[in-house]
Motif scaffolding. Structure first.
Motif, PDB file in Angstrom:
ATOM      1  N   LEU A 146     -17.397 -71.655  79.083  1.00 20.64           N
ATOM      2  CA  LEU A 146     -17.905 -71.227  80.677  1.00 20.64           C
ATOM      3  C   LEU A 146     -18.853 -71.406  80.397  1.00 20.64           C
ATOM      4  O   LEU A 146     -20.321 -71.610  81.572  1.00 20.64           O
ATOM      5  N   GLY A 147     -20.134 -70.579  79.189  1.00 18.52           N
ATOM      6  CA  GLY A 147     -21.817 -70.283  79.333  1.00 18.52           C
ATOM      7  C   GLY A 147     -21.408 -69.216  80.743  1.00 18.52           C
ATOM      8  O   GLY A 147     -21.026 -68.081  81.175  1.00 18.52           O
ATOM      9  N   ASN A 148     -22.624 -68.634  80.057  1.00 18.72           N
ATOM     10  CA  ASN A 148     -22.978 -67.379  81.697  1.00 18.72           C
ATOM     11  C   ASN A 148     -24.045 -68.227  82.408  1.00 18.72           C
ATOM     12  O   ASN A 148     -25.280 -68.360  82.202  1.00 18.72           O
ATOM     13  N   PRO A 149     -24.290 -67.959  84.074  1.00 18.48           N
ATOM     14  CA  PRO A 149     -25.541 -68.227  84.678  1.00 18.48           C
ATOM     15  C   PRO A 149     -26.104 -67.159  84.923  1.00 18.48           C
ATOM     16  O   PRO A 149     -27.560 -67.646  85.425  1.00 18.48           O
ATOM     17  N   ASP A 150     -25.831 -66.491  84.472  1.00 25.13           N
ATOM     18  CA  ASP A 150     -26.536 -65.102  85.131  1.00 25.13           C
ATOM     19  C   ASP A 150     -27.858 -64.618  83.825  1.00 25.13           C
ATOM     20  O   ASP A 150     -27.491 -64.907  82.491  1.00 25.13           O
ATOM     21  N   VAL A 151     -28.545 -64.078  83.421  1.00 24.38           N
ATOM     22  CA  VAL A 151     -29.702 -63.597  82.126  1.00 24.38           C
ATOM     23  C   VAL A 151     -28.539 -62.260  82.237  1.00 24.38           C
ATOM     24  O   VAL A 151     -27.786 -61.711  82.759  1.00 24.38           O
ATOM     25  N   TRP A 152     -28.667 -62.587  80.569  1.00 17.22           N
ATOM     26  CA  TRP A 152     -27.581 -60.909  79.838  1.00 17.22           C
ATOM     27  C   TRP A 152     -28.992 -60.904  78.683  1.00 17.22           C
ATOM     28  O   TRP A 152     -29.505 -61.565  77.963  1.00 17.22           O
ATOM     29  N   ALA A 153     -28.071 -59.586  77.741  1.00 11.21           N
ATOM     30  CA  ALA A 153     -28.531 -58.865  76.940  1.00 11.21           C
ATOM     31  C   ALA A 153     -27.580 -58.101  76.138  1.00 11.21           C
ATOM     32  O   ALA A 153     -26.899 -57.869  76.380  1.00 11.21           O
ATOM     33  N   THR A 154     -27.165 -58.414  74.902  1.00 11.50           N
ATOM     34  CA  THR A 154     -26.877 -57.759  73.788  1.00 11.50           C
ATOM     35  C   THR A 154     -27.855 -56.497  73.409  1.00 11.50           C
ATOM     36  O   THR A 154     -29.319 -55.954  73.307  1.00 11.50           O
ATOM     37  N   GLU A 155     -26.892 -55.546  73.327  1.00 10.60           N
ATOM     38  CA  GLU A 155     -27.380 -54.175  72.859  1.00 10.60           C
ATOM     39  C   GLU A 155     -26.852 -53.621  71.328  1.00 10.60           C
ATOM     40  O   GLU A 155     -25.863 -53.874  71.259  1.00 10.60           O
ATOM     41  N   ALA A 156     -28.116 -52.895  70.096  1.00 11.52           N
ATOM     42  CA  ALA A 156     -26.961 -52.581  69.461  1.00 11.52           C
ATOM     43  C   ALA A 156     -27.430 -50.761  69.572  1.00 11.52           C
ATOM     44  O   ALA A 156     -28.544 -50.243  70.058  1.00 11.52           O
ATOM     45  N   TYR A 157     -26.168 -50.502  68.888  1.00 12.19           N
ATOM     46  CA  TYR A 157     -26.649 -48.251  68.920  1.00 12.19           C
ATOM     47  C   TYR A 157     -26.262 -48.117  67.186  1.00 12.19           C
ATOM     48  O   TYR A 157     -25.316 -48.823  66.552  1.00 12.19           O
ATOM     49  N   ALA A 158     -26.944 -46.857  67.247  1.00 16.20           N
ATOM     50  CA  ALA A 158     -26.690 -46.242  65.949  1.00 16.20           C
ATOM     51  C   ALA A 158     -27.475 -45.216  65.542  1.00 16.20           C
ATOM     52  O   ALA A 158     -28.795 -44.271  66.143  1.00 16.20           O
ATOM     53  N   SER A 159     -26.459 -43.926  65.551  1.00 14.27           N
ATOM     54  CA  SER A 159     -26.671 -42.943  65.121  1.00 14.27           C
ATOM     55  C   SER A 159     -27.025 -42.155  63.976  1.00 14.27           C
ATOM     56  O   SER A 159     -25.680 -42.813  62.551  1.00 14.27           O
ATOM     57  N   CYS A 160     -27.966 -41.897  63.590  1.00 20.69           N
ATOM     58  CA  CYS A 160     -28.484 -41.944  61.842  1.00 20.69           C
ATOM     59  C   CYS A 160     -28.626 -40.234  62.303  1.00 20.69           C
ATOM     60  O   CYS A 160     -28.337 -39.043  62.352  1.00 20.69           O
ATOM     61  N   ALA A 161     -27.741 -39.900  60.456  1.00 23.06           N
ATOM     62  CA  ALA A 161     -28.104 -38.946  60.042  1.00 23.06           C
ATOM     63  C   ALA A 161     -28.691 -38.438  58.819  1.00 23.06           C
ATOM     64  O   ALA A 161     -28.318 -39.084  58.197  1.00 23.06           O
ATOM     65  N   VAL A 162     -29.020 -36.992  57.831  1.00 24.56           N
ATOM     66  CA  VAL A 162     -29.984 -36.950  56.396  1.00 24.56           C
ATOM     67  C   VAL A 162     -28.578 -36.349  55.743  1.00 24.56           C
ATOM     68  O   VAL A 162     -27.659 -35.933  56.138  1.00 24.56           O
TER      69      VAL A 162
END
Length: 75
Positions: A59-75
């Motif tokens: 149907l599509g998105n009638p508004d603005v939107w964004a994708t977010e990405a997360y990563a937890s990093c360790a030594v």
């Protein structure tokens, strides 16, 4: 990290762990209107990058939107 909020489709965002660390957890989210958008793909790109892709539904998105990405990093 997130993409700018706009109406482009698809939206892919990449987050990178610092050198010398490794990914221990990944995640993603949709910012703003979620009604007609979905996260379709999580991808780990060795050794230390994560990509998340979001798409609008049929149907599509009638508004603005964004994708977010997360990563937890360790030594």
């Amino acid at each position: 990290m997130s993409r700018p909020q706009n109406s482009s489709n698809p939206q892919t965002v990449t987050v990178t762990c610092p050198a010398g660390t490794q990914i221990v957890h990944i995640g993603g989210d949709l910012r703003r209107v979620r009604g007609h958008s979905v996260i379709d793909d999580f991808q780990i790109i060795p050794p230390n990058r994560v990509t998340v892709t979001g798409y609008e539904d049929q149907l599509g998105n009638p508004d603005v939107w964004a994708t977010e990405a997360y990563a937890s990093c360790a030594v």
